[in-house]
Enzyme design. Structure first.
Site, PDB file in Angstrom:
ATOM      1  N   GLU A 195      24.825  27.504  31.260  1.00  0.00           N
ATOM      2  CA  GLU A 195      25.231  28.615  32.121  1.00  0.00           C
ATOM      3  C   GLU A 195      24.188  29.729  32.100  1.00  0.00           C
ATOM      4  O   GLU A 195      23.729  30.148  31.039  1.00  0.00           O
ATOM      5  CB  GLU A 195      26.575  29.185  31.644  1.00  0.00           C
ATOM      6  CG  GLU A 195      27.020  30.411  32.436  1.00  0.00           C
ATOM      7  CD  GLU A 195      28.024  31.261  31.686  1.00  0.00           C
ATOM      8  OE1 GLU A 195      28.094  32.466  31.968  1.00  0.00           O
ATOM      9  OE2 GLU A 195      28.726  30.729  30.802  1.00  0.00           O
ATOM     10  N   SER A 225      27.593  33.723  35.945  1.00  0.00           N
ATOM     11  CA  SER A 225      29.016  33.494  36.185  1.00  0.00           C
ATOM     12  C   SER A 225      29.478  34.538  37.185  1.00  0.00           C
ATOM     13  O   SER A 225      29.345  35.739  36.934  1.00  0.00           O
ATOM     14  CB  SER A 225      29.798  33.614  34.873  1.00  0.00           C
ATOM     15  OG  SER A 225      31.130  33.215  35.037  1.00  0.00           O
TER      16      SER A 225
END
Length: 433
Positions: free
Chosen positions: A356, A359
């Protein structure tokens, strides 16, 4: 945070939403608390109304020279006056008990969010580019791509040992050209969002009060993940906190919306729940930098704004020519305040996995209720709660990791992506000094 009136009118939908989050039904217990609150308020109001009525009756009794009646009524007033503090305390306790429960409940997911218990239930939304080791465009001659910390330590420009002496684990000292590259990535991202995407740059405080942390839902649930700074301040875990709270306790006009803010700030997280995870390198640190994106808009525009925010974050990775995928998070992996979240996961050749790097979440009016942030429609009527969104545009440290691993060369040097060369004053390759 929820409106108890909405829960009363939509108890089944509320419990269904919680079930999708993996939680048990809560409407009955909440409504029982609300009944207690209502009862306490009613008792206090009835007592006050009785006192008001008695005061008038005392006047009438005095006018009629009925001393006995007047004294009897005064005694009742005195009794009610003595009872008032207890009734007020009962009302306060009932309100606090309800609010405490409401503050601990996560946001309900949108209907199109996939169901799942954890990250294994996330769904791939889209993919951009190809893995560099499979295209032959980069990593030429690199038989076994190294991880970022191996590259940085070999270059003598990434020092975890000294950082540990200074601050303990989960810190790093960057120096020379890698330090410059880290700064370049942050500046590049900030310029893209302000010059191309229309976000307003903000330089916010790095310490905020309890109310600001509560407004964006870091408190009370995630208290242990935060760093306290003195008796009444917290170090920000992300610029989402000060940027979103810019509209707290305010009523905006619809014409002022949307508001879009961005900031490049240090961020501080205790990482209390991540013991043993990602202990090597820069992936999970107590201090890191991030370019944050925050949007404030109307309910009818928030889903459209969510897609726009995602595209803005993706644009950064496209300009850096990094392979990534976009994941729609499932109900069991979403953040506490989110209605729907997209994660952008960048490919890291050294780890041979996606990680990631951004987000992007739409929160509906969940945070706005906690902040009392509202707007007045151009059509008039009572003020309504705003919708808030936040996203990473993107994480600077993880951007550095991605660049280092994707642009590494067989000799251990690191090529500088074309988009960053101007920020590096023309330097095209990072080598050992």
């Amino acid at each position: 945070m929820y409106d108890i009136k909405w829960i009363r009118e939509n108890a089944e939908a509320f419990d269904t939403g919680l079930k999708r989050r993996g939680l048990s039904p809560l409407s009955k217990s909440l409504l029982d608390l609300d009944d207690t609150r209502r009862s306490a308020i009613a008792k206090a109001q009835n007592a006050q109304e009785r006192r008001n009525a008695l005061s008038k009756d005392i006047g009438k009794a005095m006018g009629a020279k009925d001393v006995a009646l007047a004294e009897s009524l005064k005694a009742e007033v005195a009794s009610l006056k003595e009872l008032a503090p207890a009734l007020e305390a009962e009302e306060k306790a009932a309100v606090e008990a309800l609010n405490e429960q409401l503050a601990a409940i996560p946001n309900i997911p949108n209907d199109d969010v996939p169901e799942g218990a954890d990250e294994h239930g996330n769904v791939v939304k889209s993919t951009h580019g190809e893995k560099p080791e499979e295209t032959g465009r980069r990593l030429i001659g690199v038989n076994k791509p190294k991880e970022h910390y191996e590259l940085g330590e070999a270059l003598g420009q990434m020092d975890f040992e000294t950082a540990a002496k200074l601050s303990g684990s989960r810190f790093v000292v960057l120096n020379q050209q890698i330090a410059r590259l880290n700064r370049a990535i942050g500046q590049f991202m900030l310029d893209v969002h302000t010059e191309e995407h229309g976000y307003t740059e903000v330089n916010p405080p790095l310490m905020v009060r309890d109310d600001a942390m509560f407004g964006t839902a870091q408190l009370p649930k995630f208290r242990d993940d935060q760093f306290r700074a003195g008796d009444d301040h917290w170090l920000i875990p992300t610029a989402e906190v000060p940027l979103t709270n810019l509209v707290r306790e305010s009523i905006l006009s619809e014409e002022e919306l949307p508001r879009r803010y961005t900031a490049l700030t240090p961020c501080f997280r205790a990482e209390a729940g991540s013991a043993g995870r990602d202990t090597r390198g820069m992936l999970r640190q107590h201090q890191f930098e991030k370019v944050e994106l925050v949007s404030i808009t109307t309910p009818d525009k928030s889903l459209e704004e969510h897609e726009r925010m995602l595209a803005c974050a993706e644009a950064v990775l496209k300009k850096l020519d990094l392979h990534y995928r976009v994941m729609t998070l499932c109900t069991g992996d979403m953040g506490f305040a989110s209605q729907k979240t997209y994660d952008i996961e960048v490919w890291l050749p050294g780890q041979k996995t996606y990680r990631e790097i951004s987000s992007c979440s739409v929160c509906g009016d969940f945070q706005a209720r906690r902040m009392n942030a509202r707007y007045r429609s151009s059509e008039g009527g009572a003020p309504r709660f705003l919708h808030t969104l936040n996203g990473s545009g993107t994480a600077v440290g993880r951007g550095l990791i991605a660049v280092m691993e994707n642009y590494q060369n067989a000799d251990g040097s690191i090529s500088v992506p074309d988009a960053l060369v101007p920020y590096m004053r023309g330097v095209t390759k990072i080598e050992k000094a």
